[in-house]
Design a protein around this motif. Structure first.
Motif, PDB file in Angstrom:
ATOM      1  N   GLY A   1       4.513   9.140   0.125  1.00 29.17           N
ATOM      2  CA  GLY A   1       5.777   9.737  -0.900  1.00 29.17           C
ATOM      3  C   GLY A   1       6.126  11.228  -0.645  1.00 29.17           C
ATOM      4  O   GLY A   1       5.489  11.829   0.281  1.00 29.17           O
ATOM      5  N   GLU A   2       7.221  11.086  -1.390  1.00 30.29           N
ATOM      6  CA  GLU A   2       8.116  12.448  -0.903  1.00 30.29           C
ATOM      7  C   GLU A   2       7.370  13.766  -1.416  1.00 30.29           C
ATOM      8  O   GLU A   2       6.774  13.172  -2.484  1.00 30.29           O
ATOM      9  N   PRO A   3       7.516  14.860  -1.306  1.00 26.61           N
ATOM     10  CA  PRO A   3       6.678  15.768  -1.743  1.00 26.61           C
ATOM     11  C   PRO A   3       7.635  16.683  -3.292  1.00 26.61           C
ATOM     12  O   PRO A   3       8.729  16.082  -2.552  1.00 26.61           O
ATOM     13  N   TYR A   4       7.272  17.129  -3.633  1.00 27.17           N
ATOM     14  CA  TYR A   4       7.615  17.731  -5.397  1.00 27.17           C
ATOM     15  C   TYR A   4       8.637  19.255  -4.576  1.00 27.17           C
ATOM     16  O   TYR A   4       7.662  18.961  -3.982  1.00 27.17           O
ATOM     17  N   GLU A   5       9.877  19.235  -5.203  1.00 19.88           N
ATOM     18  CA  GLU A   5      10.578  20.512  -5.571  1.00 19.88           C
ATOM     19  C   GLU A   5       8.818  21.555  -6.280  1.00 19.88           C
ATOM     20  O   GLU A   5       8.471  21.211  -6.948  1.00 19.88           O
ATOM     21  N   GLN A   6       9.401  22.842  -5.432  1.00 19.50           N
ATOM     22  CA  GLN A   6       8.610  23.965  -6.566  1.00 19.50           C
ATOM     23  C   GLN A   6       8.474  23.912  -7.840  1.00 19.50           C
ATOM     24  O   GLN A   6       7.583  24.299  -9.073  1.00 19.50           O
ATOM     25  N   GLN A   7       9.648  23.861  -7.920  1.00 20.26           N
ATOM     26  CA  GLN A   7      10.662  23.958  -9.736  1.00 20.26           C
ATOM     27  C   GLN A   7       9.551  22.841 -10.351  1.00 20.26           C
ATOM     28  O   GLN A   7       9.326  23.025 -11.358  1.00 20.26           O
ATOM     29  N   ARG A   8       9.553  21.292 -10.293  1.00 18.52           N
ATOM     30  CA  ARG A   8       8.747  20.374 -10.354  1.00 18.52           C
ATOM     31  C   ARG A   8       7.777  20.464 -10.565  1.00 18.52           C
ATOM     32  O   ARG A   8       6.820  20.134 -11.491  1.00 18.52           O
ATOM     33  N   ILE A   9       7.177  21.208  -9.523  1.00 19.14           N
ATOM     34  CA  ILE A   9       5.809  21.305  -9.758  1.00 19.14           C
ATOM     35  C   ILE A   9       5.502  22.484 -10.760  1.00 19.14           C
ATOM     36  O   ILE A   9       4.477  22.695 -11.569  1.00 19.14           O
TER      37      ILE A   9
ATOM     38  N   LEU B   1       3.417   7.242 -11.281  1.00 21.88           N
ATOM     39  CA  LEU B   1       4.388   6.814 -12.153  1.00 21.88           C
ATOM     40  C   LEU B   1       6.041   7.059 -12.081  1.00 21.88           C
ATOM     41  O   LEU B   1       6.851   6.329 -12.375  1.00 21.88           O
ATOM     42  N   ASP B   2       6.068   7.679 -11.060  1.00 19.95           N
ATOM     43  CA  ASP B   2       7.752   7.995 -10.445  1.00 19.95           C
ATOM     44  C   ASP B   2       7.528   7.075  -9.518  1.00 19.95           C
ATOM     45  O   ASP B   2       8.975   6.381  -9.760  1.00 19.95           O
ATOM     46  N   ILE B   3       7.049   6.533  -8.822  1.00 22.93           N
ATOM     47  CA  ILE B   3       7.434   5.641  -7.614  1.00 22.93           C
ATOM     48  C   ILE B   3       7.447   3.562  -8.714  1.00 22.93           C
ATOM     49  O   ILE B   3       8.018   3.226  -8.066  1.00 22.93           O
ATOM     50  N   ALA B   4       6.220   3.987  -9.461  1.00 18.25           N
ATOM     51  CA  ALA B   4       6.375   2.313 -10.206  1.00 18.25           C
ATOM     52  C   ALA B   4       7.439   2.967 -10.870  1.00 18.25           C
ATOM     53  O   ALA B   4       8.219   1.524 -11.241  1.00 18.25           O
TER      54      ALA B   4
ATOM     55  N   LEU C   1       0.898  -1.013   0.333  1.00 15.25           N
ATOM     56  CA  LEU C   1       0.079  -0.350   0.080  1.00 15.25           C
ATOM     57  C   LEU C   1       0.940   1.504  -0.098  1.00 15.25           C
ATOM     58  O   LEU C   1       1.848   1.304   0.721  1.00 15.25           O
ATOM     59  N   TRP C   2       0.381   2.232  -1.324  1.00 13.12           N
ATOM     60  CA  TRP C   2       1.469   2.859  -0.832  1.00 13.12           C
ATOM     61  C   TRP C   2       0.145   4.058  -1.127  1.00 13.12           C
ATOM     62  O   TRP C   2      -0.288   4.359  -1.721  1.00 13.12           O
ATOM     63  N   ILE C   3       0.974   5.878   0.027  1.00  6.76           N
ATOM     64  CA  ILE C   3      -0.222   6.556  -0.489  1.00  6.76           C
ATOM     65  C   ILE C   3       0.939   8.454  -1.057  1.00  6.76           C
ATOM     66  O   ILE C   3       1.546   8.425  -0.338  1.00  6.76           O
ATOM     67  N   PRO C   4       0.747   8.883  -3.008  1.00  7.19           N
ATOM     68  CA  PRO C   4       0.835   9.748  -3.245  1.00  7.19           C
ATOM     69  C   PRO C   4       0.945  11.187  -2.390  1.00  7.19           C
ATOM     70  O   PRO C   4       0.350  11.247  -1.590  1.00  7.19           O
ATOM     71  N   HIS C   5       1.926  12.264  -1.783  1.00  8.47           N
ATOM     72  CA  HIS C   5       2.239  12.880  -1.038  1.00  8.47           C
ATOM     73  C   HIS C   5       0.877  13.656  -1.333  1.00  8.47           C
ATOM     74  O   HIS C   5       0.628  14.202  -0.896  1.00  8.47           O
ATOM     75  N   GLN C   6       0.643  14.032  -2.963  1.00 11.36           N
ATOM     76  CA  GLN C   6      -0.648  15.212  -2.847  1.00 11.36           C
ATOM     77  C   GLN C   6      -1.443  14.268  -2.370  1.00 11.36           C
ATOM     78  O   GLN C   6      -2.621  15.561  -1.864  1.00 11.36           O
ATOM     79  N   VAL C   7      -2.014  12.988  -2.402  1.00  9.57           N
ATOM     80  CA  VAL C   7      -3.050  12.278  -1.666  1.00  9.57           C
ATOM     81  C   VAL C   7      -3.509  12.815  -0.675  1.00  9.57           C
ATOM     82  O   VAL C   7      -4.459  12.960  -0.446  1.00  9.57           O
ATOM     83  N   ALA C   8      -1.499  12.594   0.192  1.00 11.47           N
ATOM     84  CA  ALA C   8      -1.697  12.727   1.732  1.00 11.47           C
ATOM     85  C   ALA C   8      -2.296  14.178   2.043  1.00 11.47           C
ATOM     86  O   ALA C   8      -3.090  14.588   3.171  1.00 11.47           O
ATOM     87  N   LEU C   9      -1.839  15.191   1.328  1.00  9.41           N
ATOM     88  CA  LEU C   9      -2.400  16.563   1.342  1.00  9.41           C
ATOM     89  C   LEU C   9      -3.259  17.373   1.183  1.00  9.41           C
ATOM     90  O   LEU C   9      -4.293  17.356   1.683  1.00  9.41           O
ATOM     91  N   GLU C  10      -3.861  16.611   0.184  1.00  8.14           N
ATOM     92  CA  GLU C  10      -5.589  16.357  -0.289  1.00  8.14           C
ATOM     93  C   GLU C  10      -6.159  16.231   0.990  1.00  8.14           C
ATOM     94  O   GLU C  10      -7.313  17.021   1.411  1.00  8.14           O
TER      95      GLU C  10
END
Length: 462
Positions: free
Chosen positions: A162-170, A222-225, A60-69
Motif C-alpha cells: 500500500g501507499e505510505p501516509y503523509e506526515q500530517q496523517r501520521i 481500514l482505509d484499504i477495506a 493478498l495485500w501488504i500495508p506500507h507500515q508492514v513492509a517498512l518494518e
C-alpha cells in the motif's frame, strides 16, 4: 441487531466460509520475519506457496507500515536459523579449553601428579570436536537458504504494498493514539513502555513513534477495506499475541480476536474482519482455499511456529524489566564519567521513586538505561581491549577467541545486549588472568624457595 454486537457475537460457520471465499488477506511483519526462523525447508515452502496463490488471485495485500518494518528488521533475522547451532558448536568446543586449563592448574598446584597420563582426555575431546563440527555443518546445510527466502519474499510482496501516509496523517494518528491508548482501545496500547517502542523511527519524509506502529497498520487496513476499488472483508495474519490484538482469558490464553477491533471494522467498513495466527491459518487454508495442502504440511508448519513461540517466550521471560539487573546496571554506570554517572543516577532514581508500574515511566526508564549503555560502550570496549592485550602475553588462542567474539557482538544493534556480552567477556578474561597470575606467584614462590635453599647450602658449605 447482529451487526451492532458483531465483536461479541462473532461469526457462524456459513459467515466464516463466506469470509474465506471473499476476503483479502493481510500479512503482518512478524509473519514475514518468521520465514527466517524456520528450520524446515518444507514448512517454508508450504506457507509461501499458499501466500503466492493468494497473490495470484489478487487476494493478498501488504500495508506500507508492514513492509517498512520488514525492511528495517529482516537483515537482523537472517542468521536466526544458524544461531542455535553455532552456539551449540561454540560452547561444546570450549570443553577442550576447560580440560586443558584443569590439567595446567593441577600441574601447577600438584606437581607430583604426572598430568601427561591424562592428556588422552584432551585428545578424545579433539576427536569429538571434529565429529561435532561435521555434524553442525551437516545440520546447517539442511536449513532453508536465507538468501533465497529474502528473494522469494521480495517477489511475494512486490506490487501489493500500500501507499505510505503523509506526515500530517501520521501526526493525526499519533494524536488519536494517545487518547485511544489512555482508554486501552486496541491495537497498540500494549506497546507503551516496551523496550525500544518509545523510540522514534524516521524514513524518507516520515517520522513516527514506534509504539504507534500497530495503530498505523490498523488505520491502513481500514482505509484499504473502505476504498471503493478494494472494498472487501479482511483476514489479518499475525504472530502478535498481545492483548491489544486478542481477547485473553484469565490464564493469558487467546480466546478470540479483540471484540473492539471486529466491531470497529464492522462500524467503519461494513464488512467482516477476522485475525488468525499462522498454524490456524494454514489449517483453514487447507479446508477453504487449497485442498492439495496435506495434513503433514499443516502439522509441520504448526510444529515450526510453536518452536519459534517457545523460544521467544523464554527470551521474554528471562529478560529483566530494565534489560540489566541491579548489579549489571551499577557496573555499567561505573564506566561513565562522574558528571554523567550522577546525571543518570538522579534521573533513574526519580523514575524508580515515581514507580515503574506506569508504562510511560517504564519506557522512560528503559530508554535511559539504553542511553547510558551507549555512552558507556566505548569505555567498556577499551577495558576489554586492555585485558585482551594482557592475556595475549600468556595465551594467544584465548586472545584471538575473545577478539573474534567481540567483533561478532558488535553486530548487535541493542546496546544493552552488547554491554552484557562485553561484561561476560571481561569476566572470562579476568578468570584467565587470575589463573596465570596464580601460576606466576606459584613459580615465584618455588624460585624463591630454591634460592633460599641454595643460599642455605652455600652457608653450610662455608
Amino acid at each position: 441487531m447482529k451487526e451492532q454486537f458483531r465483536g461479541l457475537i462473532g461469526y457462524d460457520e456459513e459467515e466464516i466460509k463466506d469470509l474465506w471465499e471473499n476476503a483479502t488477506f493481510v500479512v503482518d511483519t512478524n509473519i514475514l520475519i518468521n520465514f527466517y526462523k524456520y528450520t524446515s525447508k518444507s514448512s517454508t515452502q508450504s506457507l509461501l506457496s499458499i501466500l503466492k496463490k493468494l497473490k495470484d488471485k489478487d487476494r493478498l495485500w501488504i500495508p506500507h507500515q508492514v513492509a517498512l518494518e520488514y525492511f528495517f528488521n529482516y537483515e537482523g533475522n537472517m542468521s536466526k536459523q544458524h544461531e542455535g547451532l553455532k552456539f551449540l558448536n561454540t560452547e561444546l568446543l570450549k570443553l577442550k579449553e576447560s580440560a586443558e586449563k584443569v590439567l595446567k592448574r593441577v600441574n601447577s598446584d600438584h606437581p607430583y601428579i604426572d598430568t601427561n597420563n591424562f592428556e588422552f582426555y584432551v585428545k578424545e575431546i579433539e576427536k569429538s570436536n571434529e565429529t561435532l563440527e561435521n555434524a553442525v555443518e551437516r545440520e546447517i546445510s539442511l536449513l532453508p537458504d536465507t538468501k533465497k527466502i529474502s528473494s522469494d519474499l521480495l517477489d511475494l510482496i512486490s506490487g501489493i504494498i500500500g501507499e505510505p501516509y503523509e506526515q500530517q496523517r501520521i501526526n493525526e494518528i499519533e494524536k488519536e493514539g494517545k487518547l485511544r491508548y489512555s482508554k486501552l482501545i486496541p491495537p497498540g496500547f500494549d506497546d507503551l513502555g516496551k523496550k525500544g517502542k518509545d523510540e522514534y523511527r524516521t524514513y524518507g519524509q516520515m517520522t513516527y513513534q514506534q509504539h504507534y506502529g500497530d495503530l498505523i497498520v490498523w488505520k491502513q487496513m481500514l482505509d484499504i477495506a473502505s476504498s471503493a476499488e478494494s472494498s472487501k472483508p479482511l483476514i489479518f495474519l499475525t504472530e502478535d499475541r498481545k492483548k491489544d490484538w486478542w481477547e485473553l482469558d484469565r490464564n493469558d490464553n487467546i480466546k478470540r480476536p479483540h471484540p473492539q477491533l471486529i466491531q470497529e471494522f464492522t462500524d467503519k467498513v461494513g464488512k467482516s474482519f477476522y485475525i488468525y495466527k499462522t498454524d490456524r491459518f494454514v489449517e483453514l487454508a487447507r479446508k477453504y482455499l487449497d485442498g492439495t495442502i496435506t495434513v503433514e504440511q499443516v502439522q509441520n508448519v504448526s510444529v515450526q511456529v510453536e518452536n519459534i513461540r517457545k523460544v521467544e517466550d523464554q527470551i521474554e521471560r528471562s529478560e529483566p524489566i530494565v534489560g540489566l539487573d541491579y548489579r549489571e546496571l551499577k557496573r555499567l554506570l561505573g564506566y561513565l564519567p562522574v558528571y554523567l554517572r550522577k546525571e543518570f543516577e538522579y534521573e533513574l532514581d526519580m523514575l524508580i521513586k515515581e514507580g515503574l508500574t506506569s508504562k510511560i515511566n517504564l519506557g522512560l526508564h528503559n530508554n535511559l538505561v539504553s542511553k547510558a549503555a551507549q555512552y558507556a560502550l566505548p569505555h567498556i570496549e577499551r577495558d576489554l581491549t586492555e585485558r585482551t592485550d594482557k592475556i595475549a602475553h600468556y595465551n594467544a588462542d584465548v586472545a584471538n577467541h575473545v577478539t573474534k567474539e567481540y567483533k561478532r557482538a558488535m553486530y548487535d544493534l541493542n546496546p544493552i545486549i552488547k554491554v552484557r556480552t562485553l561484561f561476560n567477556m571481561i569476566d572470562h578474561l579476568n578468570d584467565e588472568l587470575n589463573f596465570y597470575k596464580d601460576m606466576e606467584e606459584q613459580m615465584n614462590r618455588e624460585w624463591a624457595e630454591e634460592q633460599n635453599a641454595q643460599e642455605r647450602d652455600h652457608d653450610w658449605y662455608k
